[in-house]
Design an enzyme around this catalytic site. Structure first.
Site, PDB file in Angstrom:
ATOM      1  N   THR A  14      15.085  14.485  26.919  1.00  0.00           N
ATOM      2  CA  THR A  14      16.361  15.178  26.700  1.00  0.00           C
ATOM      3  C   THR A  14      17.560  14.303  26.993  1.00  0.00           C
ATOM      4  O   THR A  14      18.590  14.394  26.324  1.00  0.00           O
ATOM      5  CB  THR A  14      16.426  16.441  27.601  1.00  0.00           C
ATOM      6  N   ASP A  19       9.481  12.393  22.854  1.00  0.00           N
ATOM      7  CA  ASP A  19       9.533  13.567  23.727  1.00  0.00           C
ATOM      8  C   ASP A  19       8.366  13.384  24.700  1.00  0.00           C
ATOM      9  O   ASP A  19       7.280  12.979  24.293  1.00  0.00           O
ATOM     10  CB  ASP A  19       9.332  14.831  22.882  1.00  0.00           C
ATOM     11  N   SER A  20       8.586  13.691  25.955  1.00  0.00           N
ATOM     12  CA  SER A  20       7.519  13.384  26.915  1.00  0.00           C
ATOM     13  C   SER A  20       6.295  14.265  26.733  1.00  0.00           C
ATOM     14  O   SER A  20       5.251  14.007  27.338  1.00  0.00           O
ATOM     15  CB  SER A  20       8.032  13.442  28.353  1.00  0.00           C
ATOM     16  N   SER A  21       6.378  15.274  25.898  1.00  0.00           N
ATOM     17  CA  SER A  21       5.161  16.041  25.569  1.00  0.00           C
ATOM     18  C   SER A  21       4.169  15.150  24.822  1.00  0.00           C
ATOM     19  O   SER A  21       2.980  15.485  24.733  1.00  0.00           O
ATOM     20  CB  SER A  21       5.506  17.232  24.672  1.00  0.00           C
ATOM     21  N   THR A  54      11.531  15.225  31.054  1.00  0.00           N
ATOM     22  CA  THR A  54      11.146  15.840  32.326  1.00  0.00           C
ATOM     23  C   THR A  54       9.771  16.511  32.269  1.00  0.00           C
ATOM     24  O   THR A  54       9.111  16.660  33.289  1.00  0.00           O
ATOM     25  CB  THR A  54      12.184  16.901  32.755  1.00  0.00           C
ATOM     26  N   ASP A  55       9.346  16.929  31.065  1.00  0.00           N
ATOM     27  CA  ASP A  55       8.144  17.758  30.976  1.00  0.00           C
ATOM     28  C   ASP A  55       6.898  17.122  31.591  1.00  0.00           C
ATOM     29  O   ASP A  55       6.110  17.800  32.244  1.00  0.00           O
ATOM     30  CB  ASP A  55       7.863  18.136  29.513  1.00  0.00           C
ATOM     31  N   THR A  72       6.514  17.599  41.395  1.00  0.00           N
ATOM     32  CA  THR A  72       6.118  18.535  40.346  1.00  0.00           C
ATOM     33  C   THR A  72       7.374  19.074  39.670  1.00  0.00           C
ATOM     34  O   THR A  72       8.366  19.336  40.342  1.00  0.00           O
ATOM     35  CB  THR A  72       5.367  19.731  40.989  1.00  0.00           C
ATOM     36  N   THR A  83      -5.082  23.327  45.192  1.00  0.00           N
ATOM     37  CA  THR A  83      -4.634  24.714  45.263  1.00  0.00           C
ATOM     38  C   THR A  83      -3.616  25.056  44.168  1.00  0.00           C
ATOM     39  O   THR A  83      -2.825  24.202  43.758  1.00  0.00           O
ATOM     40  CB  THR A  83      -4.040  25.047  46.648  1.00  0.00           C
ATOM     41  N   GLN A  84      -3.641  26.311  43.747  1.00  0.00           N
ATOM     42  CA  GLN A  84      -2.634  26.788  42.785  1.00  0.00           C
ATOM     43  C   GLN A  84      -1.270  26.949  43.462  1.00  0.00           C
ATOM     44  O   GLN A  84      -0.258  27.081  42.782  1.00  0.00           O
ATOM     45  CB  GLN A  84      -3.063  28.144  42.207  1.00  0.00           C
TER      46      GLN A  84
HETATM   47  N1  ASP Z   1      10.920  18.058  26.049  1.00  0.00           N
HETATM   48  C1  ASP Z   1      11.701  17.140  26.845  1.00  0.00           C
HETATM   49  C2  ASP Z   1      10.795  16.031  27.303  1.00  0.00           C
HETATM   50  O1  ASP Z   1      10.103  16.167  28.270  1.00  0.00           O
HETATM   51  C3  ASP Z   1      12.314  17.850  27.998  1.00  0.00           C
HETATM   52  C4  ASP Z   1      13.167  16.988  28.896  1.00  0.00           C
HETATM   53  O2  ASP Z   1      13.367  15.813  28.737  1.00  0.00           O
HETATM   54  O3  ASP Z   1      13.720  17.561  29.847  1.00  0.00           O
HETATM   55  O4  ASP Z   1      10.781  14.995  26.684  1.00  0.00           O
END
Ligand code: ASP
Length: 366
Positions: free
Chosen positions: A36, A80-82, A112-113, A189, A300-301
Site C-alpha cells: 500500500t 502486493d504482499s499477498s 502489511t498483509d 503479528t 496457541t490461538q
Molecule cells: N494488500 C497490501 C499488501 O499487503 C496491504 C498493505 O500494504 O497494507 O501488499
C-alpha cells in the site's frame, strides 16, 4: 527482475540537515517490494495499484533532505504482499548479501498483509546478521494526505542508519517498524486491518519507541557477534500446513490435512495454553502422523501468552502423541522456522529439537 536506482547525488547537493549527528555519512539501502505504501488509486476502478519507486520518491521529498546516503532497489513489478513467497524472500536476502558491506542498514518497504511472515523468514535466513534490516509499510498510500507512510519510512531510515558511540549499529536485527513502534520481526503479528497501529509484538517488549526522540530499549535488543560473517540461507521447504482447531472440527478435516501428500510439518493452532480435544480419533491421528515423521508444532490461538502442554490433561495427551511445544511463538514465526529447518534437509527429530530452541530470538523458554 530487479532495478537499481542510485540517487546519492540528490543527497550530496542537499544541505538541509534534519537528521541527528550520528546519521552523518551513513548509508542505507531501501528495498521497495510493493504494498500500500507505494500504491495509487486507479481513477476508473477505484482499486489500489502499485506504482514504481520513482513515483514514490516524488511523494516523499523529505527523502532528499537527509544527510544519510540512500540508494534504492525495487522489485519490478512491485508486488502486493499477498503474492509474497519464498522466492521473493530469497531475492531480498540476495540483495542484502550482495550489498552487505556497503550499507549501515537496510529498509524494506513491504505490504502489511504478510510483512510478519517476511520478517520472520528473514530473521532465520540471515544468520549472524549484524546490521539493521527494518521492514515497514503503511495503511494509507504515500500519496494520500493523511498517510502514515512518510512517518514510517523516515523513521525506519533513521533507525537503519543509527549507530552507537562506537559506531556499531544500535539495532542489528530484523525488525518491523510501524506507527512509532520498533518490534522484533519474528515476534510481530498484523492485528488490525484498519488502524495505523497495525502490528503488535504480544510476547516480546518493543525494541524502541519513536516520539520526539527514538528511545531504544537496549536491554532487549539482540547483541550481534561481529566476529561471525553474515551467513545467508536460501533453501526453504514449504511442505507445511496450518491446522486451526475449532469446537466441532470433523475427524475427516484433521485426517485429510495430515494425509496431504508430501506433508512434512504442521503448525496446529490450539486453544489457550495449548489445549485440544481429548477425542480418541484426534489424538490417534496426531500420534500416527508424528510416527510417520510429520513434525507437529503446537502454538496457541491466543495473541499473547505461551503454550504449556503440561498444564491441562488435554495438553498432556497431545504431548504424549508426539506434538511439540511451540512456546510463545507466533504462527508466522513457527511456519517460516519450519520452512527454514526443513530446507536444511534435517530429519524430523532434528527439526523437533531445533523447534524447541530459540535460534533467532523467536521464542521464550523459561
Ligand atoms: N494488500 C497490501 C499488501 O499487503 C496491504 C498493505 O500494504 O497494507 O501488499
Amino acid at each position: 527482475m530487479l532495478v537499481l536506482f542510485c540517487f546519492n547525488a540528490i543527497f550530496v547537493y542537499c544541505n538541509i540537515d534534519i537528521m541527528p549527528e550520528n546519521l552523518k555519512k551513513t548509508s542505507v539501502l531501501l528495498i521497495y517490494t510493493g504494498g500500500t505504501i507505494g500504491m495509487i488509486e486507479n481513477s476508473e476502478t477505484g482499486a489500489l495499484e502499485n506504482f514504481n519507486y520513482e513515483q514514490l520518491q516524488k511523494h516523499v521529498p523529505e527523502l532528499a533532505k537527509t544527510n544519510c546516503n540512500i540508494d534504492s532497489m525495487q522489485f519490478d513489478p512491485p508486488i502486493d504482499s499477498s503474492d509474497m513467497d519464498p522466492a521473493a524472500w530469497c531475492k531480498m536476502v540476495h540483495i542484502i548479501e550482495d550489498n552487505y558491506d556497503h550499507y549501515n542498514g537496510f529498509v524494506i518497504l513491504h505490504g502489511t498483509d504478510t510483512m510478519a511472515f517476511t520478517a520472520s523468514a528473514l530473521s532465520f535466513m540471515l544468520e549472524n546478521l549484524a546490521k539493521p534490516v527494518i521492514l515497514t509499510g503503511s495503511q494509507l498510500p504515500i500519496g494520500v494526505l493523511r498517510t502514515d507512510g512518510k512517518e514510517n519510512l523516515m523513521t525506519s531510515i533513521e533507525i537503519a542508519a543509527a549507530v552507537d558511540e562506537n559506531d556499531y549499529p544500535i539495532v542489528p536485527e530484523v525488525c518491523i517498524f510501524f506507527e512509532n513502534h520498533l518490534m522484533r520481526g519474528n515476534r510481530t503479528t498484523k492485528m488490525n486491518a484498519e488502524n495505523f497501529n497495525a502490528f503488535r509484538s504480544f510476547n516480546y517488549p518493543v525494541l524502541a519507541k519513536a516520539g520526539i526522540h527514538i528511545k531504544y530499549n537496549k536491554a532487549v535488543i539482540h547483541k550481534a557477534d561481529y566476529c561471525r560473517p553474515l551467513k545467508p540461507h536460501y533453501l526453504l521447504n514449504t511442505n507445511i500446513a496450518i491446522l486451526k482447531l475449532f469446537p466441532g472440527i470433523h475427524e475427516n478435516v484433521v485426517a485429510a490435512t495430515l494425509a496431504i501428500d508430501g506433508l512434512q510439518a504442521v503448525v496446529i493452532e490450539t486453544y489457550g495454553s495449548g489445549n485440544g480435544p481429548q477425542r480418541k480419533w484426534f489424538l490417534r491421528l496426531l500420534k500416527e502422523a508424528s510416527q510417520r515423521g510429520i513434525v507437529i508444532v503446537n502454538v496457541t490461538q491466543c495473541n499473547a501468552g505461551t503454550v504449556e502442554m503440561e498444564r491441562y490433561e488435554t495438553g498432556i495427551h497431545m504431548l504424549e502423541s508426539g506434538i511439540i511445544c511451540g512456546y510463545d511463538s507466533t504462527t508466522e514465526s513457527a511456519v517460516t522456522k519450519l520452512m527454514f529447518l526443513l530446507g536444511h534437509g534435517y530429519g524430523a527429530d532434528k527439526v523437533r529439537s531445533l523447534m524447541v530452541q530459540s535460534i533467532a530470538g523467536e521464542i521464550t523458554i523459561n
